[in-house]
Design an enzyme around this catalytic site. Sequence first.
Site, PDB file in Angstrom:
ATOM      1  CG  HIS A   1      86.533   4.079 -40.906  1.00 12.10           C
ATOM      2  ND1 HIS A   1      85.972   5.055 -41.688  1.00 12.10           N
ATOM      3  CD2 HIS A   1      85.631   3.153 -40.676  1.00 12.10           C
ATOM      4  CE1 HIS A   1      84.751   4.303 -42.290  1.00 12.10           C
ATOM      5  NE2 HIS A   1      84.825   3.305 -41.657  1.00 12.10           N
TER       6      HIS A   1
ATOM      7  CG  ASN B   1      80.984   5.140 -44.597  1.00 14.74           C
ATOM      8  OD1 ASN B   1      81.752   5.298 -43.630  1.00 14.74           O
ATOM      9  ND2 ASN B   1      80.717   3.659 -44.705  1.00 14.74           N
TER      10      ASN B   1
END
Length: 700
Positions: free
Chosen positions: A86, A159
């Site tokens: 990420h 997510n």
Amino acid sequence: MARTPGKTDNAVSIHDQKLARGSGGELHQIAGNDAEVLTTAQGGPVSDDQNTLKIGERGPTLIEDFHFREKIFHFDHERIPERVVHARGYGAHGYFETYESLAKYTRADVFQRAGERTPAFVRFSTVAGSKGSFDLARDVRGFAVKLYTNEGNWDIVGNNIPVFFIQDAIKFPDLVHAVKEEPDRAFPQAQSAHDNFWDFVSLTPESMHMIMWVMSDRAIPRSFRFMEGFGVHTFRFLNAQDESTFVKFIWKPKLGLQSVVWNEAVKINGADPDFHRRDLWDAIQAGDFPEWELCVQLFDQEFADSFDFDILDPTKIIPEEVIEPMPVGRLVLDRMPDNFFAETEQVAFMTQNVPPGVDFSNDPLLQGRNFSYLDTQLKRLGGPNFTHIPINAPKCPMHHFQQDGHMAMHNPVGRANYQPNSWRSGPREHPKKGFRSFTDDEEGQKVRLRPESFADHYSQARQFFVSQTVNEQKHIAMALTFELSKVETPVIRERMVSHLLNIDEGLAETVAEKLGIKDLPKKADAAIEPRDDLPASDALSIAKNGPASFKGRKVGVLVSDGCDGGLVNKLEASLKKEGATMEIVAPKVGGVEASDGTLIEGKQMIDGGPSVLYDAVAIIVSTEGAEQLVKEATARDFVADAFAHCKFIALVDAAQSLLDKAGVEPDEGIFLLDSSNDIAAFIESCRKLRLWARETKVKL
Ligand code: HDE
């Protein structure tokens, strides 16, 4: 060069500097009296920030130049380690507003009072690429929310896909190593289309459900604003009586779901690698604040015991048709950070940040995450005091005896830095107000075992596939084919096909055929016979959950000199009414002159404004303009791509030659703009976002 006295000029060239020097070499007063004096980090005023201290004009630099030393030292240390996953992300501030009291289920303060607003910070991200990678990678998107509640920070680190690749946290380093660039060659960047990734997943059948999602359009969202977020794991709500209710969290975008097609994503990455960042920035700057509803799926132990799958297994969902998500509040993003590094880069999300009234389940992935996120912040932010950084600091009062360490900003005041103490000083724990875990009965042998109830890896993968529209299914087949076409080792490709045979035979055959696999491999051994009786769930399809209007979307308008300026204005007004925007794309920087002599300012030059950047396009040109544009490859691509990507196209009659040259055949997605009614019809169609019926014709 003339210089206005008293004006600060930040862009002082070396040439200007020479001019500004007197014959003795001393610098004249360039910064005016009204400007703040530049200082060192120690606060010392600086007289010259353009030249290092030297002996003579052409002599060596002196190490006693403490200003230079400090400036370069600080610059050399500007980077902190990027997130191992990420790394590329973009954040915004906003608030969460509670709809109704949820006291029946949870004692979390954030859910007690209807209408109460809690400050929030959200960071969206891709997973695999590094910080400077492009936005439209085929990848999962992180959707991490920090709520600054009255009882401390609550991080829902989710997510845009509700399941994960693995069931146990111990596999996470393997998964991440496999998906990131291969260690010997250091490529490919931000892509799963390579041998190592497919080798790992094809040897890890529990990944198959997630693979279906990642190969679907969910992994190439049009914008952060048009995607869902999921907490993934099962959590618990605990009420004042310590009664537990299981809960799953879902964020639903008010503007509906939307993705792009793969061919478009590839081109967007070239045209605007910051496409998602810019989209969020533009929307918030324009006051068009994106909004999501937080929904919860609530269930009890009895449901958990009777459900087809284990509610602790993060590779499974509870279909929305089985437990309807209940909206409990809304999240609004209304402010960009003042500084990207200070806020978006330094924000530290941690799954273990939960307020009293929210608790964990035994999901082995969640349990591992609760351990991992603290480590990662220590490494990235450099010390134990990262909660002192404003973006990470709670907005409620904090009282504890933690002290010292790197960069300590808050230290205990007074004599007592421990408790209990006799000084009647400092905070004390509070058995009632404080965080209490659910007192579950846990016992058993110390083992390294995956439960039997986690063993079905294909049934929900199939359920996801059959829930998609025909076009969406085709996209999944195309994505699998593309990704596996980049895999150089035939046995890995075949192994994947053997898994697909357990999911959907038609899908497996299509992919095998495209990969040139003549003899289908045999089905992968399944620990549990895959089921084909799970009903399709409409909630799983993007196409079935699109927007109600064209709000928040953007039309690219290709114009030329001599075009109908009135029509451009009418289109803009109608789009504004719909809540949509438009951007003028012109052959030259600066814009064009309309037939009535008015200037239409261009936002993009055609070379920098391909149609992949827009949700729909309009071509408002004059006959001469069209003749010129026909000769330009960029203009022909503008039209050809819009057509190939199934976008709605509006045009004036004069643009016909451009359409012909771009190979566009008339269909119901193409609108001739003769009157205002045509504009209305065009916008109404745009609400469907794409003319998917065209897809079989264009064969992307
Ligand atoms: Fe993460 N994850 N993760 N993850 N994750 C990180 O923490 C980790 C997982 C997610 O915008 C890291 O601060 C482990 C699932 C998001 O700052 C790290 C496991 C889900 C973000 C980490 C998982 C996520 C991260 C890297 C398996 C969806 C970005 C930098 C047990 C529910 C947050 C950091 C942001 C970030 C570990 C699996 C979501 C290394 C060990 C499942 C959105 O701590």
